[in-house]
Each structure stands twice: as structure tokens, then as C-alpha cells.
Design an enzyme around this catalytic site. Structure first.
Site, PDB file in Angstrom:
ATOM      1  N   LYS A   1      23.449  52.837  27.067  1.00  0.00           N
ATOM      2  CA  LYS A   1      24.263  51.851  27.786  1.00  0.00           C
ATOM      3  C   LYS A   1      25.439  52.512  28.505  1.00  0.00           C
ATOM      4  CE  LYS A   1      26.477  48.282  29.127  1.00  0.00           C
ATOM      5  NZ  LYS A   1      26.056  47.205  29.987  1.00  0.00           N
TER       6      LYS A   1
ATOM      7  N   CYS B   1      33.351  46.801  32.917  1.00  0.00           N
ATOM      8  CA  CYS B   1      32.259  47.651  32.421  1.00  0.00           C
ATOM      9  C   CYS B   1      32.326  49.038  33.045  1.00  0.00           C
ATOM     10  CB  CYS B   1      30.918  47.008  32.762  1.00  0.00           C
ATOM     11  SG  CYS B   1      30.808  45.316  32.194  1.00  0.00           S
TER      12      CYS B   1
HETATM   13  N1  SAJ Z   1      30.804  48.941  43.782  1.00  0.00           N
HETATM   14  C1  SAJ Z   1      31.052  49.724  44.903  1.00  0.00           C
HETATM   15  N2  SAJ Z   1      29.979  50.214  45.609  1.00  0.00           N
HETATM   16  C2  SAJ Z   1      28.706  49.955  45.241  1.00  0.00           C
HETATM   17  C3  SAJ Z   1      28.461  49.168  44.094  1.00  0.00           C
HETATM   18  C4  SAJ Z   1      29.541  48.678  43.376  1.00  0.00           C
HETATM   19  O1  SAJ Z   1      32.197  49.984  45.267  1.00  0.00           O
HETATM   20  O2  SAJ Z   1      27.794  50.418  45.942  1.00  0.00           O
HETATM   21  C5  SAJ Z   1      31.940  48.420  43.007  1.00  0.00           C
HETATM   22  C6  SAJ Z   1      32.004  46.904  42.945  1.00  0.00           C
HETATM   23  O3  SAJ Z   1      32.638  46.372  44.073  1.00  0.00           O
HETATM   24  C7  SAJ Z   1      32.776  46.668  41.669  1.00  0.00           C
HETATM   25  C8  SAJ Z   1      32.318  47.829  40.780  1.00  0.00           C
HETATM   26  O4  SAJ Z   1      31.759  48.796  41.645  1.00  0.00           O
HETATM   27  O5  SAJ Z   1      34.173  46.785  41.869  1.00  0.00           O
HETATM   28  C9  SAJ Z   1      31.317  47.457  39.719  1.00  0.00           C
HETATM   29  O6  SAJ Z   1      30.371  46.524  40.226  1.00  0.00           O
HETATM   30  P1  SAJ Z   1      28.801  46.590  39.930  1.00  0.00           P
HETATM   31  O7  SAJ Z   1      28.173  45.499  40.675  1.00  0.00           O
HETATM   32  O8  SAJ Z   1      28.317  47.961  40.192  1.00  0.00           O
HETATM   33  O9  SAJ Z   1      28.685  46.422  38.367  1.00  0.00           O
HETATM   34  P2  SAJ Z   1      29.260  45.370  37.276  1.00  0.00           P
HETATM   35  O10 SAJ Z   1      30.465  45.994  36.630  1.00  0.00           O
HETATM   36  O11 SAJ Z   1      29.426  44.003  37.818  1.00  0.00           O
HETATM   37  O12 SAJ Z   1      28.039  45.356  36.241  1.00  0.00           O
HETATM   38  C10 SAJ Z   1      27.639  46.599  35.655  1.00  0.00           C
HETATM   39  C11 SAJ Z   1      26.108  46.729  35.767  1.00  0.00           C
HETATM   40  N3  SAJ Z   1      25.704  48.091  35.427  1.00  0.00           N
HETATM   41  C12 SAJ Z   1      24.915  48.817  36.240  1.00  0.00           C
HETATM   42  O13 SAJ Z   1      24.515  48.418  37.319  1.00  0.00           O
HETATM   43  C13 SAJ Z   1      24.525  50.178  35.752  1.00  0.00           C
HETATM   44  C14 SAJ Z   1      25.431  45.707  34.843  1.00  0.00           C
HETATM   45  O14 SAJ Z   1      24.028  45.896  34.841  1.00  0.00           O
HETATM   46  C15 SAJ Z   1      25.979  45.851  33.420  1.00  0.00           C
HETATM   47  O15 SAJ Z   1      25.400  44.904  32.544  1.00  0.00           O
HETATM   48  C16 SAJ Z   1      27.473  45.590  33.469  1.00  0.00           C
HETATM   49  O16 SAJ Z   1      28.058  46.613  34.300  1.00  0.00           O
HETATM   50  C17 SAJ Z   1      28.031  45.650  32.069  1.00  0.00           C
HETATM   51  O17 SAJ Z   1      28.375  44.582  31.533  1.00  0.00           O
HETATM   52  O18 SAJ Z   1      28.065  46.740  31.480  1.00  0.00           O
END
Ligand code: SAJ
Length: 416
Positions: A215, A269
Site C-alpha cells: 500500500k 494519502c
Molecule cells: N496529482 C497531480 N498530477 C497527477 C495526478 C495527481 O498533481 O497527474 C495530484 C492531485 O491533484 C492531488 C494529488 O496528486 O493533489 C493526489 O491525488 P490522486 O488523485 O493522485 O490520489 P488520491 O490521494 O486522491 O488517492 C490516492 C490513490 N492512490 C493511487 O493512485 C496510487 C488511491 O487509489 C488511494 O486509495 C488513495 O490515495 C489512498 O487513500 O491511499
């Protein structure tokens, strides 16, 4: 008792993972009690209402509550299985895991545990925590045996981390594959039997420690990849290149898939979990730590650019569009947008913030000099500088004419 071996389930923590999990199992016929220490949350759920913005969650909670298969309470009740889904944040000063909520949830189970029960830790935790849960309960319940030191224990315990993406939680809860790490193989098998009631994805069995690291690795992987995109965007700024165009073109290579640059990484996360790896192996996690630092520095890079533009304008009004950590949700935790606005306020500027999903400024911004919350229309009418921080649907629909004559910083690359 139903054939699968579970009639009753208690879910501890009714946040964005616990509440949908409770509702999904309740809609599959289990008798589910959701537990939360927040009385307002408990009351809302018992009225069939929800406290989280998440597509379709309101409907499944309402269905389960009206059928009588889901109710909320402030303390755990006797059940065949317990799922712990409470937050595991880090300490602000030194990024150490804060297991206070998890251990409180663990201890709250001691009075209701009986032989034959299953406990699943879904919260994201440092390696070794599932075993620590077993050790703690063994100390509190000397009449029962536990799986950290017994191959045929009274209580089964496993880690099965949640993997759902906020914004598509309901679909991902049922469709995603699950990693299940039992403290013994029998703990894993029993956990898989529970999830099989509601999950269509595969259940992949391993040890508890491996599941814990898997995880953390998933979220650290994403953090490192976003850090690469963010570093590339800072380099692009220096070289006068559009980073989103560079990423789009690079991604035409068959083996390249760069993520999107943005204002930084937020949420509870990805901005948190990589630190749990760093904490466990500080001398061996240079890349993971560096990525965290790149992503944490990104909002300050952006605010530096905005402050430079503001210095060239007499008494500018700066509109900041979006406060949440990502699009179309109301979650503000660790949001880079908040950091940007704090920097701008410290620079002495008037900031009008727009966030369609909330009605009042969060505590981090409330009372800051010059910072107010307003409507999108109002902000666009009055701003000299417009900063797009979150790619909410409403902001994607802004007509480019509304931006004419203003200095625009589009940190998500949606208005290019
Ligand atoms: N972000 C970027 N660029 C990207 C993708 C995301 O800047 O290309 C930023 C987003 O704007 C945000 C942050 O990253 O600020 C995180 O967003 P996210 O959509 O990547 O992830 P979370 O935090 O909403 O959810 C993540 C997910 N993990 C993965 O994709 C590996 C989700 O599957 C997990 O269940 C969750 O963390 C968790 O609870 O751990």
C-alpha cells in the site's frame, strides 16, 4: 449464520472509506453498524444523510439506512467481523506516523471481542502495525488468543489496505483487486471470504507486512511520478516551454507515461504515506524523500511566480480558483491551494478565493489578512490576477473572454 460465515459487521471510522464500505456490505445483506466518535456524523447517517461529497454515496447510504441494515453508533458493538478505517496522519513537525486514532480504535474493540471474530485493518499503516494491533489486543484480552503468536488463534487479524480513488470510490470499492495480508494464512483466507461478499475484484493473499508495504509503495510510486512531472514543469518554466505540451508529446512514446504537473500534491494519502516508508528506512529512501520535497516545494514555486507578477501591479486583487486538493471533491486536507493562498496573504495581497464545494473558509485561511471566500462570478469580475488551482468542472467551463486583460496562472493546464 449465513453460508459465508458473517451476519454482522462493525466498521470503525465513517470517513470516505469506512462509510461507503459499511453501506456496500449493508446493501449485500449484512447487519452493519458504523462507528464514529463524531456525534454529528452519527446522527446524520442515522437520518440517511451523508457528510462527504462523493458521487452516489448518498444513495447507497440512504438505501441501507432505510432498509434497516445500516446504522451508526459512537462505540463498537458485538459483531462477526470488524473493519478499522480510521485516519493515520503524520506529525506536522517531523513527518512521523501518528497511530493515535488507530490504536484508540483497536482498544475500543477489546470489550466486544469474542472467539471466532475477524479484525481487518484497512487504514494505511507503517510496516509492522497489524502485528502491533494483535499484540495490543492480546494485552487487553488475556482470555483470548491472537495470531501474532498462535497459529490457531481465537481472533483472526489481517491488513487489507483500501485503494479507492476519491471521486470514484463506489465503483473502485467493488471492482478493484484487494491485497490481503493475514497475520496467519487462515486470517487471510477468512478476510478474503468476507470481501468476496461485496468485492468483484481478485483477492490477492500475502503476509501482513507485505500488504502494508504494498500500500505504501503504491502511493509512493504515484508521488515520485508526480514529482517528476512537477520538476519538469519548473524546468519548463525556466526554459520558456509549456510543460503540459511537453508531457503530452512525450507521452506519445509507447513506453512513456508522464503524469500531469500541478500546484503540488495534496490529500491525506499521497502527501502522507511515503513518509511512513522514509520513517521505517531513513537511510535507504533518498528518492522517496526527494519526491516528497519536490512536491511540497511546488506550491511555493507557484506563489513566488504570482508574487512577482503582483509586485508589478498596483494593489492587485488576486482570484484563487479552487481550495480542495483535487477536482470535484470537497476535501481540503494537505491541499497545495491553501499553501499558495497563505503565501499570497503573507505577501500582503488581497485574495478572493473560490471553492464551489464549501461555504466557509477553512481554519487555515479564516482570519488571514485580505483573504475572503466569494463566488466565481464575483472573483472573475474583480480580479487583476487569476490563479487556477483546481481543475473543478465549473472552472473548465469559464469562457476565455472572462480572462481578457488579466494576468492568468493556470496551474492545472486546463485553459491553455
Ligand atoms: N496529482 C497531480 N498530477 C497527477 C495526478 C495527481 O498533481 O497527474 C495530484 C492531485 O491533484 C492531488 C494529488 O496528486 O493533489 C493526489 O491525488 P490522486 O488523485 O493522485 O490520489 P488520491 O490521494 O486522491 O488517492 C490516492 C490513490 N492512490 C493511487 O493512485 C496510487 C488511491 O487509489 C488511494 O486509495 C488513495 O490515495 C489512498 O487513500 O491511499
Amino acid at each position: 449464520m449465513a453460508e459465508h460465515g458473517f451476519d454482522t459487521l462493525t466498521v470503525i471510522g465513517l470517513g470516505y472509506v469506512g462509510l461507503p464500505t459499511a453501506a456496500i456490505f449493508a446493501n449485500q445483506g449484512l447487519d452493519v453498524v458504523g462507528v464514529d466518535t463524531n456525534v454529528d456524523v452519527v446522527d446524520m447517517i442515522n437520518r440517511g444523510e451523508v457528510h462527504i461529497v462523493e458521487p452516489d454515496l448518498d444513495k447507497i447510504v440512504q438505501d441501507a439506512v432505510s432498509k434497516g441494515s445500516l446504522r451508526a453508533a459512537t462505540v463498537p458493538e458485538v459483531a462477526d467481523a470488524f473493519i478499522i478505517a480510521v485516519p493515520t496522519p503524520f506529525t506536522d513537525e517531523d513527518h512521523k506516523p501518528d497511530l493515535g486514532y488507530l490504536m484508540a480504535a483497536t482498544e475500543s474493540l477489546a470489550p466486544v471481542l469474542k472467539a471466532g471474530d475477524l479484525i481487518i485493518v484497512e487504514s494505511t499503516v507503517p510496516v509492522g502495525t497489524t502485528k502491533a494491533v494483535s499484540v495490543r489486543l492480546a494485552a487487553l484480552c488475556p482470555e483470548l488468543t491472537f495470531p501474532h503468536d498462535n497459529d490457531a488463534p481465537d481472533i483472526h487479524i489481517a491488513h487489507s489496505p483500501e485503494r479507492v480513488l476519491p471521486g470514484q470510490v463506489i465503483a473502485e470499492l467493488t471492482k478493484n483487486d484487494r491485497v490481503i495480508g493475514g497475520l496467519t494464512p487462515a486470517c487471510g483466507a477468512r478476510t478474503a471470504a468476507l470481501y468476496a461478499i461485496a468485492v468483484e475484484g481478485q483477492c490477492l493473499l500475502t503476509t501482513a507486512a507485505t500488504a502494508e508495504l504494498v500500500k505504501l509503495a503504491e502511493n509512493a510510486y504515484r508521488d515520485v511520478n508526480i514529482a517528476f512531472a512537477n520538476e519538469l514543469s519548473i524546468i519548463s518554466d525556466r526554459l520558456g516551454i509549456d510543460p503540459w505540451e511537453a508531457v503530452r508529446l512525450a507521452n506519445h512514446h509507447p513506453r512513456v507515461n508522464i503524469l500531469q504537473p500541478g500546484p503540488g500534491v495534496g490529500g491525506h494519502c499521497i502527501a502522507v504515506d511515503p513518509w511512513f516508508i522514509v520513517d521505517s528506512a531513513p537511510d535507504d529512501s533518498g528518492l522517496i524523500r526527494a519526491a516528497r520535497k519536490v512536491n511540497d516545494a511546488k506550491p511555493h514555486h507557484l506563489s513566488g511566480q504570482i508574487l512577482a507578477a503582483a509586485a508589478a501591479t498596483a494593489s492587485p486583487v488576486i482570484a484563487c480558483l479552487g481550495l480542495s486538493y483535487k477536482a470535484d471533491i470537497d476535501d481540503l486536507r494537505q491541499s497545495p491551494a491553501i499553501t499558495v493562498i497563505q503565501d499570497l496573504s503573507q505577501g500582503g495581497h488581497a485574495v478572493v478565493a473560490v471553492e464551489p464545494h464549501i461555504n466557509t473558509l477553512p481554519p487555515e485561511l479564516d482570519g488571514l489578512d485580505g483573504v475572503t471566500l466569494t463566488s466565481l462570478d464575483d472573483a472573475l469580475n474583480n480580479a487583476d490576477i487569476v490563479v487556477l488551482l483546481v481543475d473543478h468542472k465549473a472552472f473548465k467551463e469559464v469562457h476565455q473572454d472572462r480572462l481578457t486583460g488579466k494576468t492568468v496562472f493556470d496551474a492545472r493546464g486546463i485553459w491553455r
